[in-house]
Design an enzyme around this catalytic site. Sequence first.
Site, short mmCIF file in Angstrom:
data_model
loop_
_atom_site.label_atom_id
_atom_site.label_comp_id
_atom_site.label_asym_id
_atom_site.label_seq_id
_atom_site.Cartn_x
_atom_site.Cartn_y
_atom_site.Cartn_z
N GLU A 179 0.82 -1.22 0.00
CA GLU A 179 0.00 0.00 0.00
C GLU A 179 0.85 1.27 0.00
OE1 GLU A 179 -2.78 0.41 3.28
OE2 GLU A 179 -3.58 2.27 2.50
N LYS A 224 -2.47 -2.01 -3.16
CA LYS A 224 -3.52 -1.15 -2.59
C LYS A 224 -3.12 0.30 -2.79
CE LYS A 224 -6.03 -0.17 1.69
NZ LYS A 224 -6.71 -0.76 2.84
#
Length: 344
Positions: A179, A224
Amino acid sequence: MTEKLADIAQAMVAPGKGILAADESSGTIKKRFDKIGVTSTEDTRRDYREMLFRANDAMKNYVSGVILYDETIRQKAKDGTTLVDIMKAAGSIPGIKVDVGAKPLAGPTSKIETITEGLDGLRERLAEYYKLGARFAKWRAVITIADGLPTWNCVKANAHALARYAALCQEAGIVPIVEPEVLMDGEHSGHDIDECYRVTEWTLRTVFRELYDARVELEGMILKPNMVIAGQKSAKQASAEEVAEKTLRCLKSTVPTSVPGIAFLSGGQSDEIATQHLSLMNAAGNLPWALTFSYGRALQAAALTAWGGKSENVAAGQRAFTHRARMNSLAALGKWDAKLEKAA
Ligand code: 13P
């Protein structure tokens, strides 16, 4: 790479399913509870999350996995069942946040830029989390856009840490959610969508370069990212169509097709807008990876308000959560429509 990592990653982004990010640290969940007038204690945090994980329709049909916080993966429901067993019974995969937070990046930009920490002892922690049932993990790097920022030092250091984390996860049989979040909210959010595009592209290119250097198997990870979107304080907001178009363009030019899935963070977008953006992208079709949600705020805000810390509101909280999960499930299929929101 074992077959298993790829299988888990595929299951996390199965058609019409996405990830519930319920990994707020104790500090963050306290801020959320403060807003609804609920005192944050071990028990209230447990009650709130137990409510979500027992929303069976949502957990079974729309949520593939849940990102947990260290406290939650060890917690038991009121009846003694572990929260992990509750979500597993609904067919949802337990995941765990393993970074220990974004800390000031030493140097001239330390007041604004951060480096995410948590690599020390991570091999041992991952082994324990695996035993506790986690099959995927999350590490969030934060990139801030401001005057002359981000620096290359910040992009590079965070990408390198993400790659070291991802390699350790795969060694432990755990799928890493990688992420790198280019912030859209907060004090420094006056940038427009094109600046977000430029920084997101730079960040993702750097992340995939580092993942390659660390020999991370792309088939066994999930990305992500943020969407490509104007900062909250920008006077020049972009339309939903422009967000969808620029996000897809940016991802297509940076994310290898061997990555099985991309699960967006919501990052401060309102519930419905986050759903709309995802649906528009999936409706565009012809995507080389699955595109779904890994929302925190955009999945939970309505449920938090409906619950308000009262046991008599658990059913209402579950209804609100299930509704958002269903809307985002439709968005992951490109089939969401604003009219469906009113039918709630
Ligand atoms: P938001 O969807 O609220 O941005 O949270 C997702 C997340 O996991 C941030 O790390």
